[in-house]
Design an enzyme around this catalytic site. Structure first.
Site, short mmCIF file in Angstrom:
data_model
loop_
_atom_site.label_atom_id
_atom_site.label_comp_id
_atom_site.label_asym_id
_atom_site.label_seq_id
_atom_site.Cartn_x
_atom_site.Cartn_y
_atom_site.Cartn_z
N GLY A 12 0.59 3.33 0.85
CA GLY A 12 -0.40 4.58 0.64
C GLY A 12 -0.67 5.57 1.75
N ASN A 13 -0.01 5.36 2.82
CA ASN A 13 -0.14 6.27 4.08
C ASN A 13 0.69 7.32 4.06
OD1 ASN A 13 1.88 4.29 4.48
ND2 ASN A 13 1.67 4.34 6.79
N LYS A 129 -9.71 -7.74 -9.62
CA LYS A 129 -9.25 -6.31 -8.89
C LYS A 129 -10.53 -5.45 -8.86
CE LYS A 129 -6.28 -3.59 -6.79
NZ LYS A 129 -5.66 -4.05 -5.66
N LYS A 214 1.32 -2.62 -7.25
CA LYS A 214 2.63 -1.80 -7.09
C LYS A 214 3.77 -2.22 -6.65
CE LYS A 214 2.05 0.47 -2.63
NZ LYS A 214 3.04 -0.31 -2.05
N LYS A 276 3.76 -7.79 -0.38
CA LYS A 276 5.42 -6.96 0.06
C LYS A 276 6.27 -8.02 0.13
CE LYS A 276 2.76 -2.86 1.87
NZ LYS A 276 1.68 -3.17 0.98
#
Length: 317
Positions: A12-13, A129, A214, A276
């Protein structure tokens, strides 16, 4: 010149800093493109995925603010598609401009990607979520009555709408993505985890109210196109164990078995580093001769030059 197939999952960053305006996000992606071009100059074929958490949340708020009979709020699958389009356009434009500056002749294409999930995934019964704004308990009950949505208390901060987060099963536009990659193009796909769709009994696809993680969607794409390298970009150059403790240690070259042992020790935070690490493990298990890397956007140059970052392999290289 390497000619590797690389899937890069942007954090996101890489898109959004503290300013959610279009201009600020475009500016962030201009910087992102400068780093990504290092891989393209190295002769690699890029497939880029990205998150959309803040963007889809903001778009949902805008829709709810304007919601009326004449201008009804759109469903979540449509909002995911809209952010796939907007972020894809910004990134495509930034990459094209950077390629021109570098004198590289490459085409860039964004693919609005539908990701098929299982309609019987248990996630559809256990909604976890949280999305959208906070409500008081009373407001949440009223909203639930009006819309049929499910609301849950969120960490003592209020009540929020919750949706399913099912696992990705397959990438619907995989054939198109492969064709573009094989023709030498740079492809942006599976943005925000992709648009969640289920396959009906007659084979047609139908959008559903859900959010796909994602990192898992990126891993599914990387495995499906038989990528040589899967890079997951985050806010740090390395994955750490014993994070923020005196015996903190950065992981440089690590095996799947070692990472699984660290997961057993609860070394990685759920909701941030854990998915991740799990996505990287899943990719390397599916592609034992390939590698996964978890590192920062700023470290991409060092990764190209001397394999800097947390590099995950099936066995020690």
């Amino acid at each position: 010149m390497t000619n590797r197939k690389i899937v890069v999952a942007l954090g996101g960053n890489a898109i959004l800093t503290s300013d959610p305006s279009a201009d600020a996000q475009k500016a962030a992606l201009v910087q992102t493109a400068k780093h990504l071009v290092k891989l393209i100059k190295n002769g690699d074929n890029l497939i880029i995925t990205h998150g959309n958490g803040p963007q889809v949340g903001n778009l949902l708020l805008q829709n709810l603010e304007a919601n009326s009979e004449k201008n009804p709020a759109l469903p979540l699958d449509s909002l995911v598609a809209m952010t796939e389009g907007s972020i894809g356009y910004w990134l495509q434009n930034a990459l094209e401009n950077e390629l021109i500056k570098e004198g590289l002749d490459k085409e860039v294409a964004s693919v609005i990607t539908q990701v098929i999930v299982d309609k019987n995934d248990p996630a559809f019964k256990d909604l976890t979520k949280p999305i959208g704004p906070f409500y008081s308990e009373e407001e949440a009950k009223e909203e639930a009555k009006k819309t049929g949505a499910t609301f849950k208390a969120d960490a003592g901060r209020g009540w929020r709408k919750v949706v399913a987060s099912p696992k990705p099963v397959s990438i619907n536009e995989l054939g198109t993505i492969k064709t573009l990659v094989n023709s030498g193009g740079i492809v942006i796909a599976s943005g925000g985890g992709g648009i969640p769709v289920v396959k009906e009994d007659n084979g047609t696809l139908k959008g559903v109210e859900a959010v796909i993680d994602k990192d898992f969607a990126s891993e599914k794409l990387a495995t499906s196109i038989e990528a040589d390298l899967f890079i997951i970009l985050t806010g740090v150059d390395y994955v750490f164990v014993n994070y923020n403790k005196p015996n903190q240690k950065k992981l440089e070259h690590v095996t799947v078995a070692e990472l699984e042992e660290y997961i057993q020790q609860n070394q990685f935070a759920p909701g941030s580093m854990l998915p991740k690490v799990e996505a990287a493990i899943s990719f390397v298990k599916s592609r034992p001769n390939a590698k996964a890397v978890i590192t920062s956007l700023e470290n991409l140059g060092a990764l190209v030059e001397n394999e800097s970052g947390t590099i995950i392999e099936s066995v020690k290289g």
